[in-house]
Design an enzyme around this catalytic site. Structure first.
Site, short mmCIF file in Angstrom:
data_model
loop_
_atom_site.label_atom_id
_atom_site.label_comp_id
_atom_site.label_asym_id
_atom_site.label_seq_id
_atom_site.Cartn_x
_atom_site.Cartn_y
_atom_site.Cartn_z
N ASP A 184 0.86 -1.17 0.00
CA ASP A 184 0.00 0.00 0.00
C ASP A 184 0.90 1.23 0.00
O ASP A 184 1.94 1.24 0.67
CB ASP A 184 -0.89 -0.02 1.25
CG ASP A 184 -1.99 1.02 1.18
OD1 ASP A 184 -2.81 0.92 0.26
OD2 ASP A 184 -2.01 1.91 2.03
N ASN A 192 -2.50 13.10 -2.10
CA ASN A 192 -3.58 13.56 -2.97
C ASN A 192 -4.09 14.93 -2.55
O ASN A 192 -4.33 15.81 -3.39
CB ASN A 192 -4.73 12.56 -2.94
CG ASN A 192 -4.76 11.68 -4.18
OD1 ASN A 192 -4.07 11.94 -5.16
ND2 ASN A 192 -5.57 10.63 -4.15
N ASP A 201 -2.45 10.38 -9.40
CA ASP A 201 -2.51 9.42 -10.51
C ASP A 201 -1.13 9.16 -11.10
O ASP A 201 -0.77 8.02 -11.41
CB ASP A 201 -3.46 9.92 -11.61
CG ASP A 201 -4.92 9.85 -11.20
OD1 ASP A 201 -5.22 9.23 -10.16
OD2 ASP A 201 -5.76 10.44 -11.92
N GLU A 227 -4.80 2.89 -3.79
CA GLU A 227 -3.35 2.81 -3.72
C GLU A 227 -2.86 1.43 -3.33
O GLU A 227 -1.70 1.25 -2.96
CB GLU A 227 -2.82 3.85 -2.72
CG GLU A 227 -3.22 3.61 -1.26
CD GLU A 227 -4.57 4.20 -0.90
OE1 GLU A 227 -4.77 4.46 0.29
OE2 GLU A 227 -5.41 4.39 -1.80
#
Length: 240
Positions: A184, A192, A201, A227
């Protein structure tokens, strides 16, 4: 249109050649089965007019050889020409690879009608083959799209589950190990929030590319949404 005429009688050959040329086609002429096969291989005609009774290799053997020489998807119509008109003779001709059977003497009108009919069949078949290939390509593309993650281009969870099931069964059969790595991206929400979703992204794509670059052939990397990533390593050696 190229038409191969196979006839051992020169008089009949001349008449058939005249018929074919009046039809507007190019005539390729052979007086023996061996010559016919050479012309077929060199020119790949659109239609074959084939006498059954020939010196040496007869027309039935020529037809079988032609069918054996055709590559996948190819088809050359064969019309047998013969004075043998019994039901058994016609059946043998069709079984040998013929598509139609004309009795001698050959009528110019009937021959022209048969050529036009075969020409239509060739065009229809070519259209169907082209359509089939397009459908196959479209299906392959759908399979590819359905098995890939839209953002990163690596496998999605659906593909991963299918691959894991396959590798698990294979590993059990051969008593081989399978390693599974789950990871992860830490603090991804904060990333973000700071750099925006476009920046996030790009990070996920970079991470996925790293996974692809460091995978061996046969390893399967996938994105499991957000993620989260997984990596399956079949036949994982100890200490690798």
């Amino acid at each position: 249109m190229k038409i191969l005429i196979v006839e051992d009688s020169r008089a009949n050959l001349a008449v058939l050649r005249q018929y074919v040329e009046q039809f507007g086609a190019t005539a390729l002429c052979a007086e023996s089965g061996e010559t016919a096969l050479q012309l077929y291989e060199q020119n790949r005609p659109d239609l074959i007019l084939l006498d059954i009774v020939l010196p040496g290799m007869d027309g039935l053997a020529v037809a079988r050889q032609v069918r054996a020489m055709e590559k996948g998807g190819d088809w050359t119509p064969i019309i047998f020409l013969s004075s043998l008109g019994k039901d058994d003779d016609i059946e043998k001709g069709i079984a040998a690879g013929g598509d139609d059977y004309l009795l001698k003497p050959i009528s110019e009108i009937v021959l022209g009608a048969k050529i036009r009919a075969m020409q239509r069949l060739v065009l229809m078949r070519a259209s169907l083959v082209s359509l089939t290939r397009k459908l196959d390509a479209a299906n392959q593309e759908l399979i590819r799209i359905s098995s890939r993650d839209g953002l990163t281009g690596i496998a999605n969870r659906r593909y991963f589950d299918e691959a894991l099931s396959l590798e698990w069964r294979r590993a059990r059969r051969h008593s081989n190990p399978v390693a599974l790595l789950m990871c992860d991206v830490d603090y991804f929400k904060l990333y973000n929030d700071t750099y925006g979703h476009l920046g996030g992204d790009e990070t996920l794509k970079t991470f996925a590319n790293l996974r692809k670059e460091h995978c061996r052939q046969g390893d399967v990397a996938c994105r499991d949404g957000g993620e989260e990533f997984m990596l399956m390593l079949p036949k994982m050696p100890i200490g690798a």
